[in-house]
Design a protein around this motif. Structure first.
Motif, PDB file in Angstrom:
ATOM      1  N   VAL A  32       0.867  -1.184   0.000  1.00  0.00           N
ATOM      2  CA  VAL A  32       0.000   0.000   0.000  1.00  0.00           C
ATOM      3  C   VAL A  32       0.896   1.222   0.000  1.00  0.00           C
ATOM      4  O   VAL A  32       1.913   1.263   0.708  1.00  0.00           O
ATOM      5  N   GLY A  33       0.552   2.230  -0.795  1.00  0.00           N
ATOM      6  CA  GLY A  33       1.324   3.462  -0.817  1.00  0.00           C
ATOM      7  C   GLY A  33       0.659   4.540   0.003  1.00  0.00           C
ATOM      8  O   GLY A  33      -0.566   4.679  -0.014  1.00  0.00           O
ATOM      9  N   LEU A  34       1.453   5.303   0.754  1.00  0.00           N
ATOM     10  CA  LEU A  34       0.940   6.441   1.498  1.00  0.00           C
ATOM     11  C   LEU A  34       1.475   7.709   0.842  1.00  0.00           C
ATOM     12  O   LEU A  34       2.682   7.957   0.845  1.00  0.00           O
ATOM     13  N   SER A  77       1.949   1.298   9.485  1.00  0.00           N
ATOM     14  CA  SER A  77       2.916   0.348   8.931  1.00  0.00           C
ATOM     15  C   SER A  77       2.990  -0.919   9.770  1.00  0.00           C
ATOM     16  O   SER A  77       3.005  -2.035   9.239  1.00  0.00           O
ATOM     17  N   ARG A  78       3.016  -0.752  11.079  1.00  0.00           N
ATOM     18  CA  ARG A  78       3.094  -1.908  11.985  1.00  0.00           C
ATOM     19  C   ARG A  78       1.883  -2.825  11.828  1.00  0.00           C
ATOM     20  O   ARG A  78       2.004  -4.046  11.760  1.00  0.00           O
ATOM     21  N   GLU A  79       0.702  -2.200  11.761  1.00  0.00           N
ATOM     22  CA  GLU A  79      -0.520  -2.989  11.660  1.00  0.00           C
ATOM     23  C   GLU A  79      -0.609  -3.702  10.310  1.00  0.00           C
ATOM     24  O   GLU A  79      -0.977  -4.883  10.244  1.00  0.00           O
ATOM     25  N   HIS A  86      -0.147  -8.190   8.739  1.00  0.00           N
ATOM     26  CA  HIS A  86      -0.926  -8.919   7.732  1.00  0.00           C
ATOM     27  C   HIS A  86      -0.115  -9.109   6.446  1.00  0.00           C
ATOM     28  O   HIS A  86      -0.677  -9.323   5.369  1.00  0.00           O
ATOM     29  N   ASP A  87       1.221  -9.001   6.579  1.00  0.00           N
ATOM     30  CA  ASP A  87       2.144  -9.189   5.442  1.00  0.00           C
ATOM     31  C   ASP A  87       1.887  -8.205   4.308  1.00  0.00           C
ATOM     32  O   ASP A  87       1.998  -8.539   3.119  1.00  0.00           O
ATOM     33  N   ILE A 123      -7.102   2.767  10.438  1.00  0.00           N
ATOM     34  CA  ILE A 123      -6.769   3.060   9.040  1.00  0.00           C
ATOM     35  C   ILE A 123      -6.321   1.795   8.324  1.00  0.00           C
ATOM     36  O   ILE A 123      -6.733   1.526   7.184  1.00  0.00           O
ATOM     37  N   ALA A 124      -5.481   0.993   8.972  1.00  0.00           N
ATOM     38  CA  ALA A 124      -5.016  -0.249   8.352  1.00  0.00           C
ATOM     39  C   ALA A 124      -6.176  -1.199   8.077  1.00  0.00           C
ATOM     40  O   ALA A 124      -6.240  -1.839   7.017  1.00  0.00           O
TER      41      ALA A 124
END
Length: 331
Positions: A61-63, A85-87, A91-92, A301-302
């Motif tokens: 995913v791009g931010l 990012s951590r979350e 989930h790989d 958000i994730a």
């Protein structure tokens, strides 16, 4: 370690092992648990690239964030990015940071869209009328906007009630008897900045008070410090100050502390959005407009991005979180 070794150990087919590890519904829960346990015991890691090709997903995913101003200087924003990012990583799914220069003829996020190098985009610091979102919508590319914009069709978004945060803070000060209330706000047209400013202006207008102490400035400690120095030097200085970011707030707090006006009966009331940064040299419990924890925001958000990738309707992915005013010794 291959799938064949796991299949041989469990006495099942390689196909069943593969489908179990990839979460297919035609494999029973018991079998999936056995396969996963054996894979964990052997330290097996799947061939991610091959799986991505087979599943038609990139697992990235791009931010998208603006170059002007630079939000990477903002500790609140960076903590939120870290939690997202951590979350996602749990989930790989990888998170890629994509800097976008709105003054450039070519936008880097469009290359990601055209080449399908990510499954979705998170667009930070949206504008009221955001060309980026219009382009993504026209391309049919999945995106989650961090902030609300004016678009013709529904889209996925996550936002805080920035207007209410500033409105409630200003109303609190007015009810405490303050009439000369300043606001230090960022000098850009991002939607959340405009919402915070409007909440302040509307609260003043409802009480018939002047907005002559409104200041717009770069989002830095120096700018906040210098703005407060200038305000205090006026013949009629403000009795209270609200800042729309904690970098302004940190600079404002340092200026007030220098002049002996941060605490006590002679104080200028100070309200800081998000409170003072953790690394602030000012050790005072300032009044604040409080948002959710970075951990909670990152998880929300994730989760929304994962639902977006899975095909959840965008009109079901629209979340507005409330803000809370927290009085401190400075207000």
């Amino acid at each position: 370690m291959s799938l064949k070794a796991i299949a041989k150990q469990l006495g099942i087919s390689v196909t069943t092992v593969s489908r179990a590890l990839n979460g297919y519904d035609d494999v029973s829960q018991e079998t999936r648990a056995r396969v996963q346990a054996e894979a964990d015991r052997r330290g097996y890691r799947p061939n991610t690239f091959a799986r991505r090709l087979k599943m038609g997903k990139i697992d990235a995913v791009g931010l998208v964030f603006p170059v002007h101003p630079v939000p990477l200087n903002n500790s609140v924003f960076m903590e939120m990015v870290g939690e997202i990012s951590r979350e996602l990583a749990s989930h790989d799914i990888d998170l890629l940071l994509i800097a976008d220069d709105d003054l450039s003829d070519k936008h880097s996020y469009l290359r990601m869209v055209q080449s399908r190098r990510v499954d979705a985009l998170i667009v930070a610091h949206t504008l009221d009328n955001d060309v980026r979102l219009e382009q993504l919508q026209a391309a049919g590319f999945p995106f989650l906007a961090l902030g609300r914009s004016h678009l013709a069709r529904p889209y996925a978004w996550f936002d805080f009630d920035n207007y209410a945060g500033s409105w409630h803070a200003t109303r609190y000060l007015i009810e405490k008897g303050y009439q000369r209330i300043a606001m230090l706000g960022e000098h850009n047209n991002q939607a959340f900045i405009a919402q915070r400013r409007q909440g302040y202006l509307d609260a003043l207008r409802e009480s018939g008070l002047s907005d002559q102490w409104l200041r717009t400035l770069p989002p830095s400690r120096r700018a906040g410090y210098q703005a407060v120095e200038a305000l205090l030097a006026q013949p009629l200085p403000p009795q209270a100050i609200i800042t729309d970011c904690n970098t302004h707030g940190d600079g404002a707090a340092m200026a007030l502390l220098k002049h002996g006006k941060l605490q006590g009966d002679n104080r200028v009331a100070l309200v800081v959005y998000d409170g003072l940064p953790d690394d602030s040299i000012v050790d005072v419990d300032v009044a604040a407009v409080v948002q959710a924890t970075r951990e909670a925001v990152g998880k929300q958000i994730a989760d929304m991005v994962r639902q977006l990738i899975a095909g959840e309707p965008v009109d079901q992915l629209q979340v507005l979180w409330q803000t809370e005013f927290r009085p401190g010794v400075t207000a």
